[in-house]
Design a protein around this motif. Sequence first.
Motif, mmCIF file in Angstrom:
data_model
loop_
_atom_site.group_PDB
_atom_site.id
_atom_site.type_symbol
_atom_site.label_atom_id
_atom_site.label_comp_id
_atom_site.label_asym_id
_atom_site.label_seq_id
_atom_site.Cartn_x
_atom_site.Cartn_y
_atom_site.Cartn_z
ATOM 1 N N GLN A 117 0.833 -1.211 0.000
ATOM 2 C CA GLN A 117 0.000 0.000 0.000
ATOM 3 C C GLN A 117 0.860 1.250 0.000
ATOM 4 N N SER A 118 1.982 1.238 0.698
ATOM 5 C CA SER A 118 2.838 2.434 0.679
ATOM 6 C C SER A 118 3.422 2.655 -0.718
ATOM 7 N N ALA A 119 3.722 1.580 -1.451
ATOM 8 C CA ALA A 119 4.214 1.718 -2.827
ATOM 9 C C ALA A 119 3.098 2.233 -3.744
ATOM 10 N N VAL A 120 1.870 1.759 -3.533
ATOM 11 C CA VAL A 120 0.725 2.258 -4.308
ATOM 12 C C VAL A 120 0.571 3.760 -4.055
ATOM 13 N N ASP A 121 0.635 4.158 -2.787
ATOM 14 C CA ASP A 121 0.511 5.578 -2.434
ATOM 15 C C ASP A 121 1.635 6.400 -3.064
ATOM 16 N N MET A 122 2.867 5.853 -3.069
ATOM 17 C CA MET A 122 4.010 6.539 -3.677
ATOM 18 C C MET A 122 3.771 6.728 -5.182
ATOM 19 N N CYS A 123 3.229 5.704 -5.829
ATOM 20 C CA CYS A 123 2.903 5.823 -7.262
ATOM 21 C C CYS A 123 1.926 6.966 -7.478
ATOM 22 N N LYS A 124 0.845 6.945 -6.736
ATOM 23 C CA LYS A 124 -0.197 7.962 -6.917
ATOM 24 C C LYS A 124 0.327 9.369 -6.639
ATOM 25 N N ALA A 125 1.174 9.497 -5.623
ATOM 26 C CA ALA A 125 1.725 10.811 -5.269
ATOM 27 C C ALA A 125 2.689 11.337 -6.327
ATOM 28 N N ASN A 126 3.195 10.439 -7.175
ATOM 29 C CA ASN A 126 4.189 10.829 -8.173
ATOM 30 C C ASN A 126 3.697 10.684 -9.610
ATOM 31 N N GLY A 127 2.380 10.608 -9.787
ATOM 32 C CA GLY A 127 1.814 10.575 -11.134
ATOM 33 C C GLY A 127 2.062 9.294 -11.905
ATOM 34 N N ILE A 128 2.291 8.215 -11.191
ATOM 35 C CA ILE A 128 2.508 6.910 -11.829
ATOM 36 C C ILE A 128 1.178 6.167 -11.857
#
Length: 162
Positions: A117-128
């Motif tokens: 979930q933290s990787a999913v959140d990192m993706c979303k926060a960085n336009g991935i």
Amino acid sequence: MKIESLVQDFLAQKKIAVVGVSDKRDTGCNLNYQKFKENGYQVYAINPRITSFDGDPCYPDLKSLPETPDAVFILASPKVTEQIVQQCVELGVKHVWMHCMMGTKPGLAQGMTSVSQSAVDMCKANGIKVIPGSCPNQFLKPDVGHGMMRGLWGLFGFMKVD
């Protein structure tokens, strides 16, 4: 976005890094690597423990690739997923797919998922654009088994993406 749109965006990319290939046993990751390759994608194998896979060079991480991939598929532990997504952010990769055998429903496949979930959140926060679960083999000319899984997981509501 619906999973179908995310999948079509992902599969429209040409250069895909496949994280988690293995020379010790046949794995779903190996099958995905071969399926991408058979369907005309430029594929890069990623595993820090081996130097070649399926007759191709194998790289320890995304930063070691000769070029930046358009997309990254991950079938590894969630901790590895977090490290790889951090590299995606640094390299500007805009498409990530985290494997999970049980679709995209969080918690269904504890111990059998690459989703963090933290990787999913990192993706979303960085336009991935991120696909947090499921498997490319369910969408890219699926065999009977993968086609059935896709249908069942859709029927049970396990293919929804927030």
